[in-house]
Design a protein around this motif. Structure first.
Motif, PDB file in Angstrom:
ATOM      1  N   THR A  54      -1.237 -23.868 -35.031  1.00  0.00           N
ATOM      2  CA  THR A  54      -2.731 -24.248 -35.281  1.00  0.00           C
ATOM      3  C   THR A  54      -2.944 -25.584 -35.686  1.00  0.00           C
TER       4      THR A  54
ATOM      5  N   SER B  82      -2.517 -23.642 -28.979  1.00  0.00           N
ATOM      6  CA  SER B  82      -2.946 -22.352 -29.491  1.00  0.00           C
ATOM      7  C   SER B  82      -2.429 -21.166 -29.055  1.00  0.00           C
TER       8      SER B  82
ATOM      9  N   GLN C 186      -0.998 -17.945 -31.382  1.00  0.00           N
ATOM     10  CA  GLN C 186      -1.304 -16.602 -30.960  1.00  0.00           C
ATOM     11  C   GLN C 186       0.146 -15.877 -30.692  1.00  0.00           C
TER      12      GLN C 186
ATOM     13  N   HIS D  57      -4.914 -11.598 -25.000  1.00  0.00           N
ATOM     14  CA  HIS D  57      -4.799 -13.185 -25.165  1.00  0.00           C
ATOM     15  C   HIS D  57      -4.369 -13.662 -23.858  1.00  0.00           C
TER      16      HIS D  57
ATOM     17  N   ILE E  25      -7.205 -10.799 -39.915  1.00  0.00           N
ATOM     18  CA  ILE E  25      -7.458 -11.491 -38.667  1.00  0.00           C
ATOM     19  C   ILE E  25      -8.667 -11.436 -38.262  1.00  0.00           C
TER      20      ILE E  25
ATOM     21  N   TRP F  74     -11.250 -13.147 -40.480  1.00  0.00           N
ATOM     22  CA  TRP F  74     -11.377 -14.664 -40.619  1.00  0.00           C
ATOM     23  C   TRP F  74     -11.664 -15.242 -39.303  1.00  0.00           C
ATOM     24  N   SER F  75     -11.444 -14.431 -38.210  1.00  0.00           N
ATOM     25  CA  SER F  75     -12.044 -14.683 -36.772  1.00  0.00           C
ATOM     26  C   SER F  75     -13.492 -14.666 -36.769  1.00  0.00           C
TER      27      SER F  75
ATOM     28  N   VAL G  80     -15.950 -18.060 -36.097  1.00  0.00           N
ATOM     29  CA  VAL G  80     -16.833 -18.138 -34.901  1.00  0.00           C
ATOM     30  C   VAL G  80     -18.301 -18.456 -35.584  1.00  0.00           C
TER      31      VAL G  80
END
Length: 498
Positions: free
Chosen positions: A274, A290, A294, A317, A380, A383-384, A388
């Motif tokens: 990250t 990234s 991931q 992903h 996750i 936080w995502s 965004v």
């Protein structure tokens, strides 16, 4: 068994067709015919997923839902990338070889997870890695590509040797080459703790190297020199293989101390990956970093026993990262297009995003009792959403539309997650891990995130400068892996003039 024979036959047809491409007497338009032939294994895999007996096994092979699902995913992804290559690589001197090696790599990767024999699994583990190294080496006139291919071959050999040693050790301890028998409860019960831990450490080593995890991330960061379609194959498919390998050997990891080792290595990789993605200015290297992060999250899910979530993660992903690589040319700024960005971000808007992320995370945690590692998944997800939301706040116009699209994507993601959970729960084992281990993973990620926020708000501090320069240093390739000018192009021009 009939559907597997059909799949095997169609894969064989695709491989034979790829060999015909190497014959210079074959007209160039046959490449398009070959890409059409690559659809046949996809149809066979889809038929097998729908109609085959998902509890059948035949000697060296197994045909559970996970095997059919991954075969369908890998073959479809390979066909999509091949379609993209038709125009993108047209005119390249190794045009035919790209399609031939791509077919070999995708086909062997698709069949890897249908193996029920340790010896065959070890063999098929190495074949796609070999194909990927050869794809990188095709641009051998370019020194960075040659260097990257050599590095990849070296680290992939270490991964293959680790899996070979783990398979040999497991056979020696259990007396079975058949994977289902070697991983049965009775066989595992007779393993000494040190034998179980030793095999697991070797499996972790075999998994984290292709995934580009710390401390083996250097080869992945230097792979940005590969052509964009090959990067798509790498990041969307083969790098994900570590999670599938650990899923297949998951009975060995239940309650073993090696889970904590995997958790620590994967968590470090998430934080480093990250950080590198934030300091890199090259778009492809941002995507590479990234991927490192991931894959770390995926391996954390494996360490916590959430193998279904890990498989869903790697599939989504893969599709997302393949799209980003194939559309990487669109990041070149258009001089005629101006994007208005807000310089003064509203604190109320950012606070609302954090609150929304917290609410969604808590809601997921409370309404998903069957989800393994649900605390990590809630973190996750929340936080995502908050991240965004903050990105949407950057733009002065279109925030409302952005929120509507975000809500739609969230609903679609939830529907896909539930569908995949129902599809895979019978073939992917579920192992409950201790709440202490899960809380340790959550604590590491939260601590890393809070540290990142602190550093970003104290950019004038010495600590920020040192961290920034360190991330730049470890994220940069070695000097022999880059070139200030593509000298091989000058050599081409010189030959043309002669």
């Amino acid at each position: 068994m009939v559907w597997f024979i059909l799949l095997f036959a169609t894969v064989g047809m695709a491989l034979i067709s790829s060999l015909l491409l190497l014959d210079r007497r074959m007209p160039l338009y046959y490449v398009q015919v070959h890409v059409g032939v690559m659809v046949l294994p996809i149809a066979a895999a889809l038929a097998g997923l729908i109609f085959a007996d998902h509890h059948a096994a035949a000697g060296l092979w197994r045909f559970d839902i996970l095997a059919w699902f991954m075969a369908l995913f890998i073959l479809t992804l390979g066909w999509m990338i091949a379609r993209f290559c038709l125009r993108y690589l047209h005119g390249d001197r190794a045009y035919r070889k790209y399609f031939s090696l791509l077919t070999f790599t995708v086909s062997t990767a698709a069949l890897t997870w249908m193996n029920n024999d340790i010896r065959l699994l070890v063999l098929f583990w190495g074949l796609p890695l070999l194909g990927l190294a050869q794809l990188t080496r095709l641009k051998r006139e370019w020194r960075p590509a040659r260097t990257a291919a050599v590095r990849m071959a070296m680290v992939f050999s270490l991964s293959w040797l680790a899996l070979f040693a783990a398979g040999l050790w497991l056979w020696s301890a259990t007396g079975h080459w058949q994977l289902s028998l070697a991983l049965s409860s009775e066989s595992i019960r007779h393993l000494e703790w040190w034998e179980k831990t030793g095999v697991n450490v070797l499996l972790i080593l075999a998994a984290i190297i292709p995934a580009g995890q710390w401390p083996f991330q250097r080869w992945l960061l230097e792979s940005a020199v590969t052509p964009t379609p090959i990067s798509a194959v790498m990041h969307a498919g083969l790098i994900n293989a570590g999670g599938l390998l650990l899923t297949r050997f998951s009975p060995l990891f239940s309650g073993d101390i090696s889970q904590m080792l995997l958790l620590v290595l994967a968590s470090i990789s998430v934080l480093i990956g990250t950080g590198i993605s934030f300091v890199q200015v090259d778009y492809k290297r941002q995507l590479v970093a990234s991927t490192m992060a991931q894959m770390g999250l995926m391996l954390i899910q494996c360490a916590l026993g959430a193998y279904v979530a890990a498989v869903i993660h790697l599939v989504l992903h893969g599709l997302f990262k393949a799209t980003l690589f194939l559309q990487s040319g669109s990041v070149v700024p258009n001089p005629n297009k101006t994007i208005h960005r807000s310089r003064n971000l509203s604190k109320t808007w950012l606070f609302a995003g954090a609150a929304a992320g917290l609410a969604v995370g808590v809601m997921f945690w409370l309404t998903s009792p069957e989800e393994n590692a649900k605390l990590l998944s809630a973190l996750i997800l929340g936080w995502s959403l908050a991240f965004v939301w903050g990105r949407i706040a950057v733009f002065e116009n279109g925030r409302t539309i952005g929120l509507i699209v975000l809500a739609g994507l969230a609903l679609a993601s939830g529907a896909v997650h539930v569908s995949f959970m129902k599809l895979l729960h019978t073939s992917v084992p579920l192992f409950r891990t201790s709440i202490i281990t899960e809380m340790a993973a959550v604590f590491i990620l939260i601590a890393g995130g809070l540290a990142g926020i602190w550093f970003s708000t104290h950019r004038s501090s010495d600590s920020f400068v040192r961290l920034y320069m360190w991330l730049v240093h470890i994220g940069e390739p070695r000097s022999e892996s880059v070139e200030s000018h593509p000298h091989y192009l000058a050599a081409y021009l010189k030959k043309e003039r002669i």
